[in-house]
Design a protein around this motif. Structure first.
Motif, PDB file in Angstrom:
ATOM      1  N   ASN A  39      10.053   9.170  -7.987  1.00  0.00           N
ATOM      2  CA  ASN A  39      10.279   8.534  -6.697  1.00  0.00           C
ATOM      3  C   ASN A  39      11.604   8.952  -6.065  1.00  0.00           C
ATOM      4  OD1 ASN A  39       7.834   7.379  -6.370  1.00  0.00           O
ATOM      5  ND2 ASN A  39       8.444   5.344  -7.015  1.00  0.00           N
ATOM      6  N   TRP A  69       5.075   8.604   7.731  1.00  0.00           N
ATOM      7  CA  TRP A  69       6.288   8.689   6.933  1.00  0.00           C
ATOM      8  C   TRP A  69       7.395   7.934   7.680  1.00  0.00           C
ATOM      9  CZ3 TRP A  69       6.223  11.525   2.311  1.00  0.00           C
ATOM     10  CH2 TRP A  69       5.069  12.291   2.098  1.00  0.00           C
ATOM     11  N   PRO A  72      14.517   5.285   6.419  1.00  0.00           N
ATOM     12  CA  PRO A  72      15.088   4.034   5.910  1.00  0.00           C
ATOM     13  C   PRO A  72      15.233   2.932   6.968  1.00  0.00           C
ATOM     14  CG  PRO A  72      16.293   5.895   5.024  1.00  0.00           C
ATOM     15  CD  PRO A  72      15.364   6.439   6.073  1.00  0.00           C
ATOM     16  N   THR A 108      16.014   4.800   1.145  1.00  0.00           N
ATOM     17  CA  THR A 108      14.649   4.517   0.726  1.00  0.00           C
ATOM     18  C   THR A 108      13.691   4.722   1.895  1.00  0.00           C
ATOM     19  OG1 THR A 108      15.465   2.918  -0.894  1.00  0.00           O
ATOM     20  CG2 THR A 108      13.132   2.783  -0.295  1.00  0.00           C
ATOM     21  N   TRP A 109      12.768   5.617   1.689  1.00  0.00           N
ATOM     22  CA  TRP A 109      11.737   5.953   2.671  1.00  0.00           C
ATOM     23  C   TRP A 109      10.416   5.337   2.229  1.00  0.00           C
ATOM     24  CZ3 TRP A 109      11.761  10.366   6.370  1.00  0.00           C
ATOM     25  CH2 TRP A 109      13.067  10.795   6.657  1.00  0.00           C
ATOM     26  N   LYS A 110       9.427   5.386   3.112  1.00  0.00           N
ATOM     27  CA  LYS A 110       8.093   4.867   2.797  1.00  0.00           C
ATOM     28  C   LYS A 110       7.046   5.793   3.402  1.00  0.00           C
ATOM     29  CE  LYS A 110       5.287   0.714   3.368  1.00  0.00           C
ATOM     30  NZ  LYS A 110       5.233  -0.634   3.934  1.00  0.00           N
ATOM     31  N   THR A 123       3.763   4.061  -0.721  1.00  0.00           N
ATOM     32  CA  THR A 123       4.802   3.928  -1.731  1.00  0.00           C
ATOM     33  C   THR A 123       6.156   4.188  -1.092  1.00  0.00           C
ATOM     34  OG1 THR A 123       5.410   4.523  -3.999  1.00  0.00           O
ATOM     35  CG2 THR A 123       4.808   6.346  -2.535  1.00  0.00           C
ATOM     36  N   GLU A 124       7.186   3.732  -1.779  1.00  0.00           N
ATOM     37  CA  GLU A 124       8.552   4.016  -1.361  1.00  0.00           C
ATOM     38  C   GLU A 124       9.114   5.142  -2.227  1.00  0.00           C
ATOM     39  OE1 GLU A 124      10.695   0.330  -1.609  1.00  0.00           O
ATOM     40  OE2 GLU A 124       9.943  -0.311   0.349  1.00  0.00           O
ATOM     41  N   LYS A 126      12.967   7.745  -2.635  1.00  0.00           N
ATOM     42  CA  LYS A 126      14.353   7.938  -2.209  1.00  0.00           C
ATOM     43  C   LYS A 126      14.612   9.358  -1.776  1.00  0.00           C
ATOM     44  CE  LYS A 126      16.415   4.230  -4.899  1.00  0.00           C
ATOM     45  NZ  LYS A 126      16.322   3.298  -3.817  1.00  0.00           N
TER      46      LYS A 126
END
Length: 128
Positions: A39, A69, A72, A108-110, A123-124, A126
């Protein structure tokens, strides 16, 4: 009248079949088929890949998939949309990609995978 009724029945069974599709949690990696799920996607300026498996996929369909996408701050950084080839198995592997720009914000991206407008999984991860 009979044709209209047949179309309504087909559309409702088609919608029901698509509503049964689910997806595994998936993972973000630096390359396709990478096995570890750290991750930690990548540093800015690199491509990342979200990989997952769809389950209960109706056979003989072309699925309308998309990935969003989020950076943060929660803003959409990138969107991709595609149609699969005609499905021939109930377990369907898929992936989407995002090229992170050099100035992509760290944090933190998602990512979210959708079938039509319905979120199947996400999902998240980094970015460092």
């Amino acid at each position: 009248f009979l044709l209209a009724g047949s179309i309504v029945i087909w559309k409702s069974s088609h919608s029901a079949a698509l509503s049964r599709v689910t997806a595994d949690a998936g993972q973000v990696t630096r390359t396709i088929n990478q096995s570890e799920n750290s991750n930690v996607a990548a540093t800015a300026g690199r491509e990342v890949v979200f990989q997952t498996k769809l389950r209960d996929v109706p056979l003989g369909e072309k699925l309308q998939l998309s990935c969003d996408w989020f950076d943060p701050a929660g803003k959409v950084f990138h969107q991709s949309r595609w149609e699969t080839r005609e499905t021939n198995k109930a377990l369907w592997e898929t992936q989407c990609r995002c090229q992170l720009s050099q100035n992509a914000p760290k944090g933190t991206w998602k990512v979210e995978l959708k079938l039509g407008e319905r979120v199947l999984t996400g999902t998240e991860f980094k970015v460092e």
